[in-house]
Motif scaffolding. Structure first.
Motif, mmCIF file in Angstrom:
data_model
loop_
_atom_site.group_PDB
_atom_site.id
_atom_site.type_symbol
_atom_site.label_atom_id
_atom_site.label_comp_id
_atom_site.label_asym_id
_atom_site.label_seq_id
_atom_site.Cartn_x
_atom_site.Cartn_y
_atom_site.Cartn_z
ATOM 1 N N GLY A 153 -1.592 -16.969 8.584
ATOM 2 C CA GLY A 153 -1.872 -18.342 8.158
ATOM 3 C C GLY A 153 -3.155 -18.454 7.362
ATOM 4 N N PRO A 154 -4.292 -17.966 7.896
ATOM 5 C CA PRO A 154 -5.538 -18.026 7.123
ATOM 6 C C PRO A 154 -5.460 -17.285 5.796
ATOM 7 N N LEU A 155 -4.736 -16.159 5.776
ATOM 8 C CA LEU A 155 -4.611 -15.401 4.528
ATOM 9 C C LEU A 155 -3.807 -16.189 3.501
ATOM 10 N N ALA A 156 -2.708 -16.797 3.930
ATOM 11 C CA ALA A 156 -1.905 -17.610 3.010
ATOM 12 C C ALA A 156 -2.733 -18.763 2.455
ATOM 13 N N GLU A 157 -3.511 -19.413 3.317
ATOM 14 C CA GLU A 157 -4.360 -20.526 2.860
ATOM 15 C C GLU A 157 -5.357 -20.059 1.810
ATOM 16 N N ALA A 158 -5.978 -18.906 2.039
ATOM 17 C CA ALA A 158 -6.966 -18.389 1.088
ATOM 18 C C ALA A 158 -6.322 -18.046 -0.241
ATOM 19 N N ILE A 159 -5.147 -17.410 -0.187
ATOM 20 C CA ILE A 159 -4.463 -17.031 -1.427
ATOM 21 C C ILE A 159 -4.026 -18.271 -2.200
ATOM 22 N N LEU A 160 -3.437 -19.247 -1.502
ATOM 23 C CA LEU A 160 -2.961 -20.445 -2.187
ATOM 24 C C LEU A 160 -4.116 -21.262 -2.766
ATOM 25 N N GLY B 53 0.793 -1.219 0.000
ATOM 26 C CA GLY B 53 0.000 0.000 0.000
ATOM 27 C C GLY B 53 0.826 1.270 0.000
ATOM 28 N N ALA B 54 0.160 2.391 0.215
ATOM 29 C CA ALA B 54 0.793 3.707 0.137
ATOM 30 C C ALA B 54 1.882 3.854 1.188
ATOM 31 N N GLN B 55 2.985 4.422 0.783
ATOM 32 C CA GLN B 55 4.134 4.716 1.648
ATOM 33 C C GLN B 55 4.732 3.464 2.275
ATOM 34 N N ALA B 56 4.388 2.287 1.757
ATOM 35 C CA ALA B 56 4.802 1.048 2.401
ATOM 36 C C ALA B 56 5.871 0.328 1.590
ATOM 37 N N SER B 57 6.934 -0.041 2.267
ATOM 38 C CA SER B 57 7.982 -0.867 1.674
ATOM 39 C C SER B 57 7.455 -2.269 1.404
ATOM 40 N N GLY B 58 8.108 -2.959 0.492
ATOM 41 C CA GLY B 58 7.757 -4.355 0.245
ATOM 42 C C GLY B 58 7.937 -5.234 1.464
ATOM 43 N N LEU B 59 8.774 -4.793 2.407
ATOM 44 C CA LEU B 59 8.958 -5.558 3.629
ATOM 45 C C LEU B 59 7.732 -5.481 4.536
ATOM 46 N N GLY B 60 6.754 -4.677 4.164
ATOM 47 C CA GLY B 60 5.488 -4.679 4.878
ATOM 48 C C GLY B 60 4.745 -5.995 4.724
ATOM 49 N N TRP B 61 5.103 -6.780 3.687
ATOM 50 C CA TRP B 61 4.575 -8.138 3.562
ATOM 51 C C TRP B 61 5.372 -9.017 4.517
ATOM 52 N N PRO B 62 4.754 -9.579 5.553
ATOM 53 C CA PRO B 62 5.491 -10.318 6.584
ATOM 54 C C PRO B 62 6.239 -11.528 6.015
ATOM 55 N N ASP B 63 7.418 -11.783 6.564
ATOM 56 C CA ASP B 63 8.233 -12.899 6.107
ATOM 57 C C ASP B 63 7.486 -14.228 6.199
ATOM 58 N N VAL B 64 6.735 -14.439 7.282
ATOM 59 C CA VAL B 64 6.025 -15.708 7.451
ATOM 60 C C VAL B 64 5.014 -15.913 6.325
ATOM 61 N N LEU B 65 4.315 -14.853 5.942
ATOM 62 C CA LEU B 65 3.360 -14.938 4.836
ATOM 63 C C LEU B 65 4.086 -15.209 3.526
ATOM 64 N N VAL B 66 5.183 -14.496 3.295
ATOM 65 C CA VAL B 66 5.962 -14.688 2.071
ATOM 66 C C VAL B 66 6.454 -16.134 1.983
ATOM 67 N N GLU B 67 6.974 -16.653 3.091
ATOM 68 C CA GLU B 67 7.495 -18.018 3.091
ATOM 69 C C GLU B 67 6.393 -19.041 2.835
ATOM 70 N N ALA B 68 5.199 -18.792 3.364
ATOM 71 C CA ALA B 68 4.084 -19.713 3.132
ATOM 72 C C ALA B 68 3.692 -19.729 1.657
ATOM 73 N N LEU B 69 3.668 -18.564 1.032
ATOM 74 C CA LEU B 69 3.316 -18.480 -0.379
ATOM 75 C C LEU B 69 4.429 -19.044 -1.259
#
Length: 300
Positions: free
Chosen positions: A278-285, A31-47
């Motif tokens: 966790g629930p978000l990663a499951e929904a996306i996958l 989102g606005a003013q947000a670095s890519g690191l705003g996506w949490p590592d745990v979520l990134v690793e799950a995806l």
């Protein structure tokens, strides 16, 4: 994990990071003013178990070029940047996941370059359309009459951002996340403080940018293009969302139309605390796994 700079316009380069499997690419758009690191590592690793996951810093965030004051740009350029990142990394098509302003940018790419999108997931955003919302009772609600941003969020956004040093800036950011969290889930201040400290270390400064808030946000409506979209789309509904509260997710699904699904993540607001990752990663996958590629392709 591979880091790379991609030139998206003359004199503008964006920091990118890729990790994960050899599966279809998945581009995370923050989102606005947000670095890519705003996506949490745990979520990134799950995806990344199933995808080559790409996250990047927008212009005027993180390690990417800071140039708005010298060369102002419209918000629509940030959507072009997302496509340019795919070009620079040699990715023909990708699943896109966008949050907040990133959800709007994802809609712009979906509308303007559907051939580049395998699927779209939209989180914490509103429809780029002037189509009225069809309520369950049959009432048609004009877009301007849908619920607005929570007063507590507006009050915080109205405050001037002053440089009181690193710890004061961390205090401000943590409080911002508390307000955005929506209050249904317990708030872990230490988690968000650690996240923001890492983002500041990545960026190299604790100074807060206001570039995206000042960028021209005109010419973003895509009513007809979104209505005609054939890309599989998932809309995440967050019951504690204070920026684009329900029924915005249902409205967004109506705007994009046939095949769009809505999945609610319990307790979620306008943030990504550990409880929702966790629930978000499951929904996306589940969504990317069932999405069908563009005509001529196969199921990823």
């Amino acid at each position: 994990m591979q880091q790379q700079y991609v030139e998206v316009a003359p004199g503008v380069r964006l920091w990118t990071e890729r990790c994960g499997a050899d599966g279809p690419a998945l581009l995370l758009v923050m989102g606005a003013q947000a670095s890519g690191l705003g996506w949490p590592d745990v979520l990134v690793e799950a995806l990344a178990v199933r995808h080559q996951v790409i996250r990047y810093d927008h212009r005027d965030t993180g390690r990417s070029t800071t140039a708005f004051d010298e060369h102002p740009y419209p918000i629509t350029d940030l959507a072009r940047d997302a496509v340019a990142v795919l070009d620079g990394l040699g990715v023909e098509r990708a699943h896109l996941v966008g949050m907040s302003l990133g959800g709007m940018l994802t809609q712009l790419v979906l509308a303007d370059h559907p051939e580049r999108v395998l699927s779209a997931t939209l989180i914490g955003t509103c429809a780029l359309s002037d189509t009225a919302y069809a309520a369950p009772d049959g009432t048609r609600v004009p877009v301007g009459e849908l619920p607005g941003i929570a007063p507590e969020v507006l009050e915080m956004w109205s405050r001037p951002v002053e440089d009181g040093g690193l710890e004061a800036e961390l205090d401000r950011r943590v409080e911002h996340w508390r307000v955005l969290g929506g209050g249904q889930l317990p708030f872990d201040a230490s988690y968000f403080r650690d996240l923001e400290r890492r983002i500041i270390e990545h960026t190299g400064t604790h100074a807060a940018s206001t570039a995206h808030a000042r960028a021209d946000d005109s010419h973003m409506l895509r009513t007809d293009e979104l209505a005609g979209a054939s890309v599989p789309t998932l809309v995440i509904s967050a019951p504690a969302e204070p920026v684009f509260p329900p029924p915005h997710p249902r409205h967004l699904a109506q705007v994009i139309g046939v095949g769009t699904r809505v999945v609610e993540i319990a307790g979620m607001g306008h943030a990504l605390p550990p409880a929702v990752q966790g629930p978000l990663a499951e929904a996306i996958l589940a969504h990317t796994g069932s999405a069908v590629m563009m005509p001529g392709g196969t199921t990823p």
